[in-house]
Design a protein around this motif. Structure first.
Motif, PDB file in Angstrom:
ATOM      1  N   THR A   1       5.012 -31.831  -9.655  1.00 56.19           N
ATOM      2  CA  THR A   1       3.624 -32.289  -9.692  1.00 56.19           C
ATOM      3  C   THR A   1       3.443 -33.408  -8.666  1.00 56.19           C
ATOM      4  O   THR A   1       4.382 -34.146  -8.378  1.00 56.19           O
ATOM      5  CB  THR A   1       3.220 -32.786 -11.100  1.00 56.19           C
ATOM      6  OG1 THR A   1       1.852 -33.217 -11.063  1.00 56.19           O
ATOM      7  CG2 THR A   1       4.096 -33.932 -11.582  1.00 56.19           C
ATOM      8  N   ASN A   2       2.245 -33.498  -8.116  1.00 56.65           N
ATOM      9  CA  ASN A   2       1.905 -34.588  -7.204  1.00 56.65           C
ATOM     10  C   ASN A   2       1.081 -35.657  -7.902  1.00 56.65           C
ATOM     11  O   ASN A   2       0.580 -36.578  -7.259  1.00 56.65           O
ATOM     12  CB  ASN A   2       1.136 -34.046  -5.985  1.00 56.65           C
ATOM     13  CG  ASN A   2       2.047 -33.261  -5.073  1.00 56.65           C
ATOM     14  OD1 ASN A   2       3.196 -33.634  -4.878  1.00 56.65           O
ATOM     15  ND2 ASN A   2       1.534 -32.162  -4.529  1.00 56.65           N
ATOM     16  N   GLU A   3       0.918 -35.524  -9.208  1.00 55.12           N
ATOM     17  CA  GLU A   3       0.136 -36.480  -9.985  1.00 55.12           C
ATOM     18  C   GLU A   3       1.048 -37.504 -10.651  1.00 55.12           C
ATOM     19  O   GLU A   3       2.191 -37.204 -10.990  1.00 55.12           O
ATOM     20  CB  GLU A   3      -0.660 -35.753 -11.066  1.00 55.12           C
ATOM     21  CG  GLU A   3      -1.683 -34.785 -10.530  1.00 55.12           C
ATOM     22  CD  GLU A   3      -2.394 -34.030 -11.653  1.00 55.12           C
ATOM     23  OE1 GLU A   3      -2.224 -34.407 -12.833  1.00 55.12           O
ATOM     24  OE2 GLU A   3      -3.090 -33.059 -11.347  1.00 55.12           O
ATOM     25  N   ARG A   4       0.513 -38.685 -10.869  1.00 53.65           N
ATOM     26  CA  ARG A   4       1.229 -39.730 -11.605  1.00 53.65           C
ATOM     27  C   ARG A   4       1.405 -39.269 -13.051  1.00 53.65           C
ATOM     28  O   ARG A   4       0.474 -38.754 -13.669  1.00 53.65           O
ATOM     29  CB  ARG A   4       0.448 -41.032 -11.570  1.00 53.65           C
ATOM     30  CG  ARG A   4       1.077 -42.140 -12.398  1.00 53.65           C
ATOM     31  CD  ARG A   4       0.145 -43.341 -12.503  1.00 53.65           C
ATOM     32  NE  ARG A   4       0.592 -44.248 -13.536  1.00 53.65           N
ATOM     33  CZ  ARG A   4       1.200 -45.401 -13.318  1.00 53.65           C
ATOM     34  NH1 ARG A   4       1.414 -45.806 -12.082  1.00 53.65           N
ATOM     35  NH2 ARG A   4       1.581 -46.165 -14.321  1.00 53.65           N
ATOM     36  N   LYS A   5       2.603 -39.459 -13.581  1.00 52.08           N
ATOM     37  CA  LYS A   5       2.895 -39.135 -14.976  1.00 52.08           C
ATOM     38  C   LYS A   5       3.456 -40.381 -15.654  1.00 52.08           C
ATOM     39  O   LYS A   5       4.385 -41.006 -15.143  1.00 52.08           O
ATOM     40  CB  LYS A   5       3.892 -37.984 -15.094  1.00 52.08           C
ATOM     41  CG  LYS A   5       3.384 -36.676 -14.519  1.00 52.08           C
ATOM     42  CD  LYS A   5       2.186 -36.167 -15.304  1.00 52.08           C
ATOM     43  CE  LYS A   5       1.638 -34.892 -14.687  1.00 52.08           C
ATOM     44  NZ  LYS A   5       0.458 -34.399 -15.396  1.00 52.08           N
ATOM     45  N   ASP A   6       2.857 -40.748 -16.771  1.00 50.51           N
ATOM     46  CA  ASP A   6       3.283 -41.914 -17.536  1.00 50.51           C
ATOM     47  C   ASP A   6       4.126 -41.469 -18.723  1.00 50.51           C
ATOM     48  O   ASP A   6       3.814 -40.473 -19.378  1.00 50.51           O
ATOM     49  CB  ASP A   6       2.065 -42.700 -18.028  1.00 50.51           C
ATOM     50  CG  ASP A   6       1.294 -43.330 -16.891  1.00 50.51           C
ATOM     51  OD1 ASP A   6       1.885 -44.171 -16.187  1.00 50.51           O
ATOM     52  OD2 ASP A   6       0.107 -42.978 -16.696  1.00 50.51           O
ATOM     53  N   TYR A   7       5.176 -42.237 -18.992  1.00 50.54           N
ATOM     54  CA  TYR A   7       6.096 -41.940 -20.086  1.00 50.54           C
ATOM     55  C   TYR A   7       6.225 -43.165 -20.970  1.00 50.54           C
ATOM     56  O   TYR A   7       6.113 -44.295 -20.503  1.00 50.54           O
ATOM     57  CB  TYR A   7       7.484 -41.572 -19.539  1.00 50.54           C
ATOM     58  CG  TYR A   7       7.504 -40.305 -18.734  1.00 50.54           C
ATOM     59  CD1 TYR A   7       7.783 -39.084 -19.338  1.00 50.54           C
ATOM     60  CD2 TYR A   7       7.264 -40.319 -17.366  1.00 50.54           C
ATOM     61  CE1 TYR A   7       7.820 -37.916 -18.605  1.00 50.54           C
ATOM     62  CE2 TYR A   7       7.295 -39.157 -16.621  1.00 50.54           C
ATOM     63  CZ  TYR A   7       7.575 -37.955 -17.241  1.00 50.54           C
ATOM     64  OH  TYR A   7       7.614 -36.800 -16.506  1.00 50.54           O
ATOM     65  N   ARG A   8       6.517 -42.910 -22.251  1.00 47.64           N
ATOM     66  CA  ARG A   8       6.706 -44.007 -23.202  1.00 47.64           C
ATOM     67  C   ARG A   8       7.662 -43.542 -24.294  1.00 47.64           C
ATOM     68  O   ARG A   8       7.632 -42.390 -24.716  1.00 47.64           O
ATOM     69  CB  ARG A   8       5.379 -44.395 -23.828  1.00 47.64           C
ATOM     70  CG  ARG A   8       5.516 -45.475 -24.874  1.00 47.64           C
ATOM     71  CD  ARG A   8       4.207 -45.737 -25.569  1.00 47.64           C
ATOM     72  NE  ARG A   8       4.494 -46.460 -26.800  1.00 47.64           N
ATOM     73  CZ  ARG A   8       3.729 -47.374 -27.297  1.00 47.64           C
ATOM     74  NH1 ARG A   8       2.611 -47.697 -26.690  1.00 47.64           N
ATOM     75  NH2 ARG A   8       4.045 -47.971 -28.419  1.00 47.64           N
ATOM     76  N   LEU A   9       8.487 -44.479 -24.733  1.00 48.45           N
ATOM     77  CA  LEU A   9       9.399 -44.221 -25.843  1.00 48.45           C
ATOM     78  C   LEU A   9       9.520 -45.487 -26.664  1.00 48.45           C
ATOM     79  O   LEU A   9       9.670 -46.582 -26.110  1.00 48.45           O
ATOM     80  CB  LEU A   9      10.786 -43.807 -25.328  1.00 48.45           C
ATOM     81  CG  LEU A   9      11.855 -43.663 -26.402  1.00 48.45           C
ATOM     82  CD1 LEU A   9      11.590 -42.446 -27.277  1.00 48.45           C
ATOM     83  CD2 LEU A   9      13.230 -43.583 -25.791  1.00 48.45           C
ATOM     84  N   ASP A  10       9.464 -45.350 -27.985  1.00 48.59           N
ATOM     85  CA  ASP A  10       9.717 -46.469 -28.884  1.00 48.59           C
ATOM     86  C   ASP A  10      11.120 -46.332 -29.432  1.00 48.59           C
ATOM     87  O   ASP A  10      11.469 -45.293 -30.017  1.00 48.59           O
ATOM     88  CB  ASP A  10       8.715 -46.488 -30.045  1.00 48.59           C
ATOM     89  CG  ASP A  10       7.322 -46.885 -29.612  1.00 48.59           C
ATOM     90  OD1 ASP A  10       7.199 -47.612 -28.605  1.00 48.59           O
ATOM     91  OD2 ASP A  10       6.349 -46.479 -30.277  1.00 48.59           O
ATOM     92  N   ASP A  11      11.936 -47.351 -29.228  1.00 48.17           N
ATOM     93  CA  ASP A  11      13.259 -47.412 -29.853  1.00 48.17           C
ATOM     94  C   ASP A  11      13.040 -48.074 -31.203  1.00 48.17           C
ATOM     95  O   ASP A  11      12.868 -49.284 -31.288  1.00 48.17           O
ATOM     96  CB  ASP A  11      14.237 -48.215 -28.988  1.00 48.17           C
ATOM     97  CG  ASP A  11      15.622 -48.314 -29.609  1.00 48.17           C
ATOM     98  OD1 ASP A  11      15.848 -47.726 -30.693  1.00 48.17           O
ATOM     99  OD2 ASP A  11      16.484 -48.984 -29.017  1.00 48.17           O
ATOM    100  N   ASN A  12      13.027 -47.264 -32.251  1.00 53.16           N
ATOM    101  CA  ASN A  12      12.747 -47.764 -33.589  1.00 53.16           C
ATOM    102  C   ASN A  12      13.971 -48.364 -34.276  1.00 53.16           C
ATOM    103  O   ASN A  12      13.854 -48.865 -35.383  1.00 53.16           O
ATOM    104  CB  ASN A  12      12.158 -46.644 -34.454  1.00 53.16           C
ATOM    105  CG  ASN A  12      10.789 -46.238 -33.961  1.00 53.16           C
ATOM    106  OD1 ASN A  12       9.931 -47.070 -33.711  1.00 53.16           O
ATOM    107  ND2 ASN A  12      10.590 -44.942 -33.793  1.00 53.16           N
TER     108      ASN A  12
END
Length: 168
Positions: free
Chosen positions: A47-58
């Motif tokens: 992809t040429n689009e910005r992709k945001d990622y997130r993870l919570d370490d619980n």
């Protein structure tokens, strides 16, 4: 980015583009040297689009938590990114999974590195000792020689400045 957010650590990052990208491994370490995978996050291929990622370490550890990303492409190419440090403050915890268990194994979870003399003892509902184990790591799988019979059991951890009993 990596920040404490209450009783968890929130990790976030972004890609400007992706080319034949498969997934990220999010890894954590208590000492900054020995990392283990805590989650795998699927990528977006190409992809040429910005992709945001997130993870919570619980289940962060009390004290220093070192995090790093490992990216893996479809062709197996890997890349590591800079290590981030979160000095987590909170209350020590102890838990058991899965609960209920199938009776053949359990995993003990602690959010701290136990001291050398820490132990975990399993009792049945009549206070008979089923097994005693050295608490060696913050996530520890143990298997039973014979499956536990259906019923209520207790696990007691004794560590320096920490004692807790959990029912399962």
């Amino acid at each position: 980015k990596a920040n404490q957010a209450g009783e968890k650590v929130t990790l976030s990052w972004a890609t400007a583009s992706e080319l034949n990208f498969d997934y990220f491994f999010v890894e954590r370490s208590a000492n900054g040297l020995d990392f283990s995978e805590i989650e795998q996050i699927k990528g977006h291929g190409t992809t040429n689009e910005r992709k945001d990622y997130r993870l919570d370490d619980n289940k962060p550890l009390i004290g220093k938590n070192y995090y790093r990303l490992k990216s893996v492409d479809f062709d197996g190419y890997t890349e590591y990114f800079k290590v981030l440090l979160v000095d987590f403050s909170g209350e020590k915890t102890f838990s058991i999974a899965p609960n209920p268990t199938n009776g053949t194994s359990l995993t003990f979870w602690m959010n701290f590195v136990p001291d050398a003399n820490s132990s975990i003892t399993i009792f049945d509902n009549y206070s008979s000792v089923i097994g005693k184990y050295k608490a060696a790591d913050f996530g520890q799988l143990i298997g039973f020689d014979a499956p536990l019979k259906s019923g209520v059991y207790y696990a007691r951890i004794v560590s320096k400045e920490f004692v807790r009993v959990e029912k399962f």
